[in-house]
Design an enzyme around this catalytic site. Structure first.
Site, PDB file in Angstrom:
ATOM      1  N   GLU A 127       0.784  -1.242  -0.042  1.00 41.41           N
ATOM      2  CA  GLU A 127       0.024   0.110   0.091  1.00 41.41           C
ATOM      3  C   GLU A 127       0.961   1.181   0.098  1.00 41.41           C
ATOM      4  O   GLU A 127       1.784   1.478   0.879  1.00 41.41           O
ATOM      5  CB  GLU A 127      -0.863   0.122   1.202  1.00 41.41           C
ATOM      6  CG  GLU A 127      -1.634   1.399   1.387  1.00 41.41           C
ATOM      7  CD  GLU A 127      -2.483   1.501   0.218  1.00 41.41           C
ATOM      8  OE1 GLU A 127      -2.629   2.771  -0.160  1.00 41.41           O
ATOM      9  OE2 GLU A 127      -3.190   0.814  -0.498  1.00 41.41           O
ATOM     10  N   CYS A 225     -13.748  -0.425  -8.491  1.00 39.04           N
ATOM     11  CA  CYS A 225     -14.958  -0.288  -7.865  1.00 39.04           C
ATOM     12  C   CYS A 225     -15.806   0.953  -8.609  1.00 39.04           C
ATOM     13  O   CYS A 225     -16.291   1.736  -8.008  1.00 39.04           O
ATOM     14  CB  CYS A 225     -14.861  -0.115  -6.323  1.00 39.04           C
ATOM     15  SG  CYS A 225     -13.985   1.208  -5.807  1.00 39.04           S
TER      16      CYS A 225
END
Length: 447
Positions: A127, A225
């Protein structure tokens, strides 16, 4: 909820007669789901409602969970949108593989990938944002993972360390978030047509680095998404035009739509991609496409030298702790770095130029004349690997999660002990005279 005008007009144009049903679905309540941890959870002991299994997802269920429950605290469950669960399920990582979750926070896909790998092989969860990477690391710890490395690097930095290294790479790319409008209405405030274009450019940059890390015959799973073709079909079309990849044709679960070739330069391979529209699938908006590299040769061989036990200062402190507290464990390798003891998942020399938040399992820390076990260790072991487990009653649990020590009414051997509630281990305690000292981390304590 007020959808942006440009968004409405765009999808009225793209979806034509299907647009009203699609736009109406975005005004409905968001979905919720959770997964069970197969390394820990016993079905008969789970407190959550298991009446709505998600048949296409291993250990997946529909419904909301309590983030303060013992099931959550002990790492038995993980809250995750049902649509998002399909990404790791499509990846189908194998126990022997080297897998990269490139944009991994907060950790839903990482924990699911690790579960599918049976906590074996090698999983690197990366990340780029440091605060989000810390959340990712805490979820990896709660899930009890031992073969996972958590890094905080840019994709380009990782590509320099791991050329052609991974059998499977999951890229759940940062996107314009259109699929989360129901779940997070504030996403609509930041949405614009320009943002979609900016995200598409960033996704290409991420994928350039991902392709540098993909091994020959390796798989890359791309997901977003968002509904935006610029970030979905058009990204896959770009990949197919520039890299030796083919789209994997995977059977679609009920309610999952196929990709739209007409939205991606008429690339017919896009029919094999998955679109999860909320009017058809009980989940939030998602796009998923699995691709495989067609190259067959590799000039890169990883160096995975084992680390053998060696003598270090205060080694007897660890051995005493192990003999008094643990059982039925064989550590493949141990590594002391400064005052900390680890069972690493990857040779630290390989990670020397990266920012590492977690490398395998941290066993604990050497302090003055004592060894103090880490919270990660108590969450990673099975009940039968502790010599003593003390199960709290309801009243004791409430006091313990507040951070209080407990007065004991029964005799327990002094020293470290695993603490559980409802037979779900969640913390270390230390028996000192007639007290159980509390070692639940302060950040996990509840008011």
């Amino acid at each position: 909820m007020s959808l942006p005008t440009d968004f409405i007009q765009k999808y009225q144009r793209l979806l034509a007669s299907q647009a009203p049903e699609f736009l109406t679905s975005l005004a409905q309540a968001p979905t919720a789901g959770f997964r069970l941890n197969p390394q820990k959870a016993q079905l008969e002991q789970v407190n959550e409602d298991l009446s709505q299994p998600i048949t296409e997802v291993s250990n997946g269920y529909r419904g909301k969970i309590d983030g303060h429950s013992i099931d959550h605290l002990a790492g038995w469950i993980y809250s995750q949108d049902p649509s998002a669960m399909n990404v790791a399920q499509v990846a189908q990582p194998q126990a022997h593989e080297r897998v990269l979750d490139l944009c991994a926070a907060p950790g839903g896909k990482t924990t699911q990938l690790a579960a599918l790998m049976h906590n074996q092989g090698l999983l690197i969860a990366n990340e780029i944002n440091h605060s989000r990477a810390r959340v990712l690391s805490s979820n990896v710890e709660r899930w009890g993972l031992t073969q996972t490395v958590v890094t905080n690097n840019s994709p380009a930095q990782l590509a320099a360390i791991f050329p052609h290294f991974f059998d499977c790479i999951v890229v759940d790319a940062p996107c314009s978030g259109e699929g989360l409008f129901r779940k997070d209405p504030t996403a609509m405030q930041y949405w614009s047509l320009d943002l979609v274009q900016q995200c598409a450019q960033r996704q290409q940059e991420i994928l350039i680095s991902a392709m540098q890390m993909l091994a020959p015959q390796g798989r890359i799973i791309y997901s977003t998404c968002t509904f935006a073709p610029e970030e979905d079909e058009q990204i896959i079309a770009w990949l197919l035009d520039n890299y030796p990849l083919t789209v994997q044709d995977l059977p679609r679960p009920a309610g999952v739509d196929s990709g739209r070739p007409e939205w991606g330069n008429q690339q017919m391979e896009l029919k094999k991609a998955w679109r999860l529209f909320p009017q058809h699938y009980a989940g939030e908006g998602h796009f998923i496409c699995a691709l495989q590299c067609t190259e067959t040769a590799s000039s890169y061989q990883s160096s995975q030298e084992p680390y053998h036990r060696s003598n270090w200062p205060d080694q007897q402190l660890w051995q005493d702790f192990e003999q008094q507290t643990l059982q039925n464990i064989s550590w493949p390798q141990l590594l002391r770095q400064q005052d900390n003891l680890y069972c690493p998942a990857l040779n630290p020399e390989t990670l020397a130029s990266s920012k590492v938040l977690r490398n395998g399992l941290k066993l604990g820390t050497f302090k003055k004349k004592r060894f103090e076990p880490d919270h990660a260790l108590v969450l990673a072991l099975r009940p039968d690997q502790f010599q003593q487990v003390f199960d709290l009653n309801s009243s004791q649990f409430q006091h313990f999660v507040h951070g209080e020590a407990l007065i004991l009414t029964q005799n327990l051997p002094k020293g470290w002990i695993a603490v559980s509630y409802q037979n779900k281990i969640f913390a270390w305690g230390k028996v000192v005279q007639n007290q159980l000292k509390n070692f639940l981390p302060k950040g996990l304590r509840q008011p």
